[in-house]
Motif scaffolding. Structure first.
Motif, short mmCIF file in Angstrom:
data_model
loop_
_atom_site.label_atom_id
_atom_site.label_comp_id
_atom_site.label_asym_id
_atom_site.label_seq_id
_atom_site.Cartn_x
_atom_site.Cartn_y
_atom_site.Cartn_z
N GLN A 1 -60.48 -14.18 -41.09
CA GLN A 1 -59.60 -13.48 -41.28
C GLN A 1 -58.70 -13.51 -42.08
O GLN A 1 -57.83 -14.02 -41.33
N TYR A 2 -58.34 -12.09 -42.22
CA TYR A 2 -57.25 -11.88 -42.98
C TYR A 2 -56.71 -10.51 -43.31
O TYR A 2 -57.31 -9.47 -43.10
N GLY A 3 -55.36 -9.90 -43.90
CA GLY A 3 -54.98 -8.99 -43.79
C GLY A 3 -54.66 -8.99 -45.63
O GLY A 3 -54.98 -9.75 -46.07
N SER A 4 -55.59 -7.32 -46.30
CA SER A 4 -55.46 -7.59 -47.32
C SER A 4 -54.38 -6.94 -47.81
O SER A 4 -54.77 -5.48 -48.15
N PRO A 5 -53.57 -7.15 -48.38
CA PRO A 5 -52.01 -6.25 -49.27
C PRO A 5 -52.66 -6.07 -50.57
O PRO A 5 -53.99 -6.35 -51.06
#
Length: 191
Positions: free
Chosen positions: A66-70
């Motif tokens: 799970q990650y934030g996608s900039p």
């Protein structure tokens, strides 16, 4: 008298901060509701760096990330937005984390089952350091990073693609993970 007033203001300030935090913080009600789920989905859609989840099998081992996608959004990425020689959360917002259901080998080194935050230390011309840290649920990513909680560090050499990728992605591929952003591809071998 002055000390009493200072203590009062300190206590009042602490109470006020706690009150604000508890009103705006995550709900601890496990029952939830459809309205809560809808509001959560709407807020996820409004994020500047969308929260992404990817999963897959490497051999017979299940892996989830799970990650934030900039996005690039016209910015200079390497050694600017993401400085060289500093710990990076390898995404945006909260810490990126990986879930392993059984022991794996990361770049030949064993890592036990569990959840781990995934950090990297980018470098201009040398291999990057990839870090698996025991504290996986970090709300503010690398700002809360504690090196003493590192479980595994490995070195990985990035490659560069011809075409640029606007949004950061982390994919589970046949032989590990691939972190891709801008023209960078960081292949992390898992077996």
């Amino acid at each position: 008298m002055c000390t009493t007033i200072k203590n009062f203001y300190h206590l009042f300030g602490s109470f006020l901060l706690f009150f604000i935090w508890s009103c705006s913080g995550p709900s601890t009600n496990n029952a939830g509701s459809e309205a809560d789920a809808t509001m959560e989905s709407a807020s996820e859609e409004e994020r500047a760096s969308p929260l992404k989840t990817t999963s897959g099998e490497i051999g017979d081992k299940s892996i989830k990330v799970q990650y934030g996608s900039p996005g690039i959004k016209g910015r200079e990425i390497w050694d600017d937005l993401v400085p060289y020689e500093e710990v990076w959360r390898t995404g945006a917002n909260e810490a990126t984390y990986i879930t392993l259901e059984e022991e794996v080998l990361i770049e030949g080194e064993p890592l036990a089952p569990g959840k781990y935050s995934l950090f990297t230390i980018p470098r201009a011309n040398d291999p990057w350091t990839v870090i698996f840290n025991a504290e996986w649920d970090l709300e503010h990513g690398h700002f809360q990073y504690d090196e003493e909680k590192d479980v595994l560090r490995v070195e990985v050499t990035p490659t560069w693609a011809n075409e640029s990728q606007e949004w950061l992605s982390i994919e589970v591929v046949a032989d590990g993970l691939e972190v891709k952003w801008e023209k960078l591809v960081l292949p992390i071998t898992i077996e």
